[in-house]
Design a protein around this motif. Structure first.
Motif, PDB file in Angstrom:
ATOM      1  N   UNK A 188      -4.122 -28.064 -11.219  1.00  0.00           N
ATOM      2  CA  UNK A 188      -5.236 -27.595 -12.054  1.00  0.00           C
ATOM      3  C   UNK A 188      -6.567 -27.767 -11.331  1.00  0.00           C
ATOM      4  N   UNK A 189      -6.649 -28.744 -10.420  1.00  0.00           N
ATOM      5  CA  UNK A 189      -7.884 -28.944  -9.677  1.00  0.00           C
ATOM      6  C   UNK A 189      -8.777 -29.973 -10.326  1.00  0.00           C
ATOM      7  N   UNK A 190      -9.722 -30.449  -9.569  1.00  0.00           N
ATOM      8  CA  UNK A 190     -10.658 -31.453 -10.075  1.00  0.00           C
ATOM      9  C   UNK A 190     -11.674 -30.818 -11.009  1.00  0.00           C
ATOM     10  N   UNK A 191     -12.383 -31.672 -11.769  1.00  0.00           N
ATOM     11  CA  UNK A 191     -13.419 -31.162 -12.662  1.00  0.00           C
ATOM     12  C   UNK A 191     -14.506 -30.454 -11.857  1.00  0.00           C
ATOM     13  N   UNK A 192     -14.797 -30.965 -10.668  1.00  0.00           N
ATOM     14  CA  UNK A 192     -15.805 -30.327  -9.812  1.00  0.00           C
ATOM     15  C   UNK A 192     -15.374 -28.911  -9.445  1.00  0.00           C
ATOM     16  N   UNK A 193     -14.122 -28.734  -9.066  1.00  0.00           N
ATOM     17  CA  UNK A 193     -13.626 -27.402  -8.703  1.00  0.00           C
ATOM     18  C   UNK A 193     -13.640 -26.455  -9.900  1.00  0.00           C
ATOM     19  N   UNK A 194     -13.240 -26.980 -11.059  1.00  0.00           N
ATOM     20  CA  UNK A 194     -13.216 -26.152 -12.264  1.00  0.00           C
ATOM     21  C   UNK A 194     -14.611 -25.652 -12.618  1.00  0.00           C
ATOM     22  N   UNK A 195     -15.594 -26.541 -12.546  1.00  0.00           N
ATOM     23  CA  UNK A 195     -16.969 -26.159 -12.880  1.00  0.00           C
ATOM     24  C   UNK A 195     -17.518 -25.179 -11.846  1.00  0.00           C
ATOM     25  N   UNK A 196     -17.265 -25.451 -10.584  1.00  0.00           N
ATOM     26  CA  UNK A 196     -17.752 -24.567  -9.527  1.00  0.00           C
ATOM     27  C   UNK A 196     -17.166 -23.169  -9.670  1.00  0.00           C
TER      28      UNK A 196
ATOM     29  N   UNK B 158     -16.815 -19.549 -21.112  1.00  0.00           N
ATOM     30  CA  UNK B 158     -15.741 -20.221 -20.377  1.00  0.00           C
ATOM     31  C   UNK B 158     -15.762 -21.727 -20.592  1.00  0.00           C
ATOM     32  N   UNK B 159     -16.835 -22.230 -21.240  1.00  0.00           N
ATOM     33  CA  UNK B 159     -16.905 -23.663 -21.501  1.00  0.00           C
ATOM     34  C   UNK B 159     -15.789 -24.071 -22.441  1.00  0.00           C
ATOM     35  N   UNK B 160     -15.224 -25.244 -22.250  1.00  0.00           N
ATOM     36  CA  UNK B 160     -14.145 -25.692 -23.129  1.00  0.00           C
ATOM     37  C   UNK B 160     -14.649 -25.926 -24.545  1.00  0.00           C
ATOM     38  N   UNK B 161     -13.786 -25.702 -25.518  1.00  0.00           N
ATOM     39  CA  UNK B 161     -14.116 -25.991 -26.906  1.00  0.00           C
ATOM     40  C   UNK B 161     -13.953 -27.484 -27.127  1.00  0.00           C
ATOM     41  N   UNK B 162     -15.027 -28.218 -26.947  1.00  0.00           N
ATOM     42  CA  UNK B 162     -14.957 -29.666 -27.020  1.00  0.00           C
ATOM     43  C   UNK B 162     -15.072 -30.149 -28.459  1.00  0.00           C
ATOM     44  N   UNK B 163     -14.969 -31.449 -28.625  1.00  0.00           N
ATOM     45  CA  UNK B 163     -15.004 -32.051 -29.957  1.00  0.00           C
ATOM     46  C   UNK B 163     -16.320 -31.764 -30.675  1.00  0.00           C
ATOM     47  N   UNK B 164     -17.429 -31.792 -29.924  1.00  0.00           N
ATOM     48  CA  UNK B 164     -18.732 -31.555 -30.554  1.00  0.00           C
ATOM     49  C   UNK B 164     -18.836 -30.157 -31.149  1.00  0.00           C
ATOM     50  N   UNK B 165     -18.305 -29.162 -30.408  1.00  0.00           N
ATOM     51  CA  UNK B 165     -18.320 -27.798 -30.931  1.00  0.00           C
ATOM     52  C   UNK B 165     -17.505 -27.704 -32.209  1.00  0.00           C
ATOM     53  N   UNK B 166     -16.330 -28.323 -32.210  1.00  0.00           N
ATOM     54  CA  UNK B 166     -15.474 -28.309 -33.396  1.00  0.00           C
ATOM     55  C   UNK B 166     -16.164 -28.987 -34.571  1.00  0.00           C
ATOM     56  N   UNK B 167     -16.831 -30.107 -34.293  1.00  0.00           N
ATOM     57  CA  UNK B 167     -17.526 -30.846 -35.350  1.00  0.00           C
ATOM     58  C   UNK B 167     -18.621 -29.993 -35.986  1.00  0.00           C
ATOM     59  N   UNK B 168     -19.426 -29.312 -35.153  1.00  0.00           N
ATOM     60  CA  UNK B 168     -20.500 -28.474 -35.676  1.00  0.00           C
ATOM     61  C   UNK B 168     -19.945 -27.279 -36.444  1.00  0.00           C
TER      62      UNK B 168
END
Length: 372
Positions: A1-9, A75-85
């Motif tokens: 899957x790659x590192x978080x750095x690679x995913x963001x880049x 493309x940003x992940x649906x994180x917990x904060x988005x779900x909460x809002x």
């Protein structure tokens, strides 16, 4: 899957953005934990990281333009904060009479002196009209005059300025068009400022919720308030205007709008800038007005909000050193730079729009001729 750095880049590459690249819109990362924070905290984490100095960008507005135009934000992940809002917005009315004052406390009442340094002489915190203007003062005066001409104001009329802010439209309409005005706001600080600006004019500034209004007016203007009332209250706003507007009256609605019907806003904007706010869609507004009004004119000049926001940003940066209150710290500085840059980009990318909509009541006879 790659590192978080690679995913963001890889994600940002879709928008022609290179992390630590050489273009003015390329973010420069100061804290390598940024990548994990973005993936784990979404737009809220990314914005907070900027406020804390984890990253910088020379042309922040251009960065946001690329993010929004190329849909990188999707493309940003649906994180917990988005779900909460999302859940909070879906199941709770965030704009009850009590909750509606939260945005006043956290955004509008942070100091009239701050806004005087950023805005024009009429203190207009909404889109200016730049067609024949060179300066922010000229463009905001042109906007105010266009509002008055679209309302077809005549001396002796009684106008409602709904969500009157610091009273600029009330002052302008009374001085230039000879009408009496009732301005309504829920901000005590704005009301005090507006009363001082309108001293000696036939202008009354009231502090109460728009839902408490029971009066009669020839004309109604609602400028930059709809963004704060929430999707559950669009119909209520239309009903309030309908009951307060004479049968032969005219109603102008000036609002930011979005391309899609939604029940949420960006989590960072919700937390730091406009709590409980959201942008209406064309479908939501037309549904809300159905059966109450005739839609006479719909004017979109949202691309001009880009220049307006950039002028505010320029004023903000040029006058930053004039702020002495301790609340205006570097975190506040970065927060406002981030907010105004992202806002400008949202109009540049055509993600958001600025609509002036003119309505009449079904008993209003004759042709309405549009004004530009």
């Amino acid at each position: 899957m790659g590192s978080s750095k690679q995913l963001v880049e890889n994600m940002f590459k879709a928008g022609g953005i290179t992390m630590n690249g050489n273009n003015p819109w390329d973010p420069q990362v100061h804290n390598p934990k940024l990548y994990d924070r973005l993936l784990g905290g979404g737009s809220l984490g990314f914005g907070e990281a900027y406020m804390e100095g984890w990253w910088d960008c020379e042309a922040l507005d251009e960065f946001f333009f690329r993010v929004q135009y190329y849909r990188v934000d999707k493309m940003l992940p649906r994180d917990f904060n988005t779900l909460k809002y999302y859940l909070k917005a879906k199941y709770l009315n965030q704009q009850t009479k009590a909750r509606s004052k939260e945005v006043v406390r956290r955004h509008y009442d942070i100091g009239n002196d701050h806004y005087e340094l950023v805005l024009d002489k009429y203190m207009q915190y909404s889109c200016a009209y730049w067609d024949n203007a060179e300066t922010l003062d000229e463009a905001q005066e042109a906007k105010l005059d266009m509002v008055c001409r679209k309302l077809k104001l005549e001396p002796g009329m009684k106008m409602l300025d709904l969500g009157c802010g610091w009273g600029g439209l009330s002052q302008f309409a009374a001085e230039r068009y000879g009408v009496s005005v009732v301005g309504v706001t829920i901000s005590e600080e704005q009301a005090a400022y507006a009363r001082e600006k309108c001293k000696g004019l036939p202008v009354e500034i009231r502090v109460h919720d728009y839902r408490e209004l029971h009066d009669e007016f020839d004309r109604v203007a609602c400028v930059a308030m709809t963004e704060h009332i929430g999707y559950r209250n669009y119909r209520t706003l239309m009903e309030v205007v309908n009951r307060n507007l004479k049968d032969d009256g005219i109603f102008l609605l000036h609002t930011i709008g979005g391309n899609y019907s939604t029940k949420i806003t960006d989590p960072w904007i919700d937390k730091y800038i406009f709590p409980n706010g959201m942008l209406p869609s064309a479908a939501q507004l037309t549904t809300a007005s159905q059966g109450l009004f005739i839609l006479e004119d719909w004017h979109n000049f949202g691309v001009q909000y880009d220049r307006t926001c950039m002028e505010w940003l320029k004023n903000f940066e040029q006058t930053w050193d004039q702020r002495t209150d301790e609340q205006y710290d570097e975190t506040f500085h970065r927060m406002w730079r981030y907010y105004l840059s992202a806002s400008a980009a949202s109009f540049r990318s055509r993600k958001n729009h600025l609509w002036q909509i003119v309505y009449t009541k079904p008993k209003h006879l004759g042709e309405y001729k549009s004004i530009r």
